[in-house]
Design a protein around this motif. Structure first.
Motif, short mmCIF file in Angstrom:
data_model
loop_
_atom_site.label_atom_id
_atom_site.label_comp_id
_atom_site.label_asym_id
_atom_site.label_seq_id
_atom_site.Cartn_x
_atom_site.Cartn_y
_atom_site.Cartn_z
N ARG A 1 0.83 -1.21 0.00
CA ARG A 1 0.00 0.00 0.00
C ARG A 1 0.87 1.26 0.00
N GLU A 2 1.95 1.24 0.75
CA GLU A 2 2.85 2.38 0.81
C GLU A 2 3.57 2.57 -0.52
N ARG A 3 3.97 1.47 -1.14
CA ARG A 3 4.63 1.57 -2.44
C ARG A 3 3.69 2.18 -3.48
N LYS A 4 2.45 1.75 -3.46
CA LYS A 4 1.48 2.28 -4.43
C LYS A 4 1.15 3.74 -4.16
N LYS A 5 1.07 4.10 -2.89
CA LYS A 5 0.71 5.48 -2.51
C LYS A 5 1.82 6.46 -2.90
N THR A 6 3.06 6.07 -2.68
CA THR A 6 4.18 6.98 -2.91
C THR A 6 4.79 6.86 -4.30
N GLY A 7 4.55 5.71 -4.97
CA GLY A 7 5.20 5.47 -6.26
C GLY A 7 6.67 5.14 -6.11
#
Length: 267
Positions: A26-32
């Motif tokens: 989720r963090e990877r997707k949120k921040t790119g």
């Protein structure tokens, strides 16, 4: 090249950010952003024009510091051994970690440099090890692209990066639904060869020389009926033992290199 900053505390906010990016899709997707580790993986990503945001390295562990010359001082952060061990994902480590920006993996951005592409499609792969192995095969064969239909796993999962040995960065990887990808293939004039047990021809008897998509499913359930119903031809690797199938990455490799063999003869 020397770092402009040094981190010695495991409570540093950047250390916490690395751990969050490593552990949370989720963090990877949120921040790119995503985290990658190891000299080879970072070098492959950098050569593939991934934007490297930050390099964190431990001078005590890093044996070959030549790679640091590829980055400017503002990108480099030196860390203590304790901090590095806190951030490191792999058991055997090389002393270097990067934070990088993800690329666009939308199907609409796919473009080929050749008029006769050979691509691999995997439908709903779940195991990071299998995905990594498929990407390594795609790199070894210099495939034009890998498409993941109905993806179930984050492409920047650390286990995929590790098992692909960085090949997740070296190939063109795009994602979409099965329906979207089939529509794209038909619109672009691809032959669609689906690895399947039913209504299939021996893989050595089909012609892979035209623009071709080789499609594999999961070991548990195979391909969906949507793929099988839209195939130009279902193909099979004849089994001569007690079982009727092999690991998906092994099967894909056999099919891909048969296609490569045919194309080499055709030159």
């Amino acid at each position: 090249m020397q770092a402009t900053k040094y981190i010695s505390s495991t409570q540093n906010s950047l250390v916490k950010k690395v751990l969050l990016l490593r552990e949370k899709s989720r963090e990877r997707k949120k921040t790119g952003l995503f985290v990658l580790e190891g000299l080879r993986e970072i070098e492959i990503a950098n050569n593939a024009n991934y934007h490297i945001d930050t390099i964190l390295y431990c001078q005590e562990i890093l044996e070959n510091s030549d790679i640091l010359q590829s980055f400017n001082a503002n990108q480099l952060i030196s860390v203590s051994g304790e901090v590095y061990k806190k951030m490191a994902y792999r058991d055997s480590t090389e002393g270097i970690i990067a934070i990088a920006k993800a690329k666009d993996h939308e199907l609409s951005s796919l473009a080929f440099e050749t008029k006769n592409p050979l691509i691999l499609i995997a439908e709903a792969p779940e195991k990071p090890g299998n995905i990594g192995a498929l990407l390594r095969t795609a790199d070894a064969a210099n495939l034009d692209a890998v498409l993941i239909a109905n993806p179930k796993t984050d492409l920047y999962n650390p286990n995929i990066i590790r098992s692909s040995v960085g090949c997740v960065f070296s190939r063109e990887v795009k994602m979409g639904s099965t329906t979207e990808i089939i529509s794209y293939l038909k619109r672009e004039g691809f032959q669609i060869f689906c690895a399947a047990l039913s209504a299939s021809k021996d893989y050595t008897t089909v012609d892979f020389k035209e623009p071709t998509a080789i499609v594999v499913g999961t070991e548990h359930s195979g391909l969906s009926t949507e793929w099988l119903n839209n195939a130009s031809q279902n193909i099979i690797i004849p089994m001569e033992g007690a079982i009727d199938s092999m690991n998906v990455s092994v099967s894909a490799a056999i099919l891909i290199f048969e296609a490569k063999r045919q194309r080499k003869i055709n030159k």
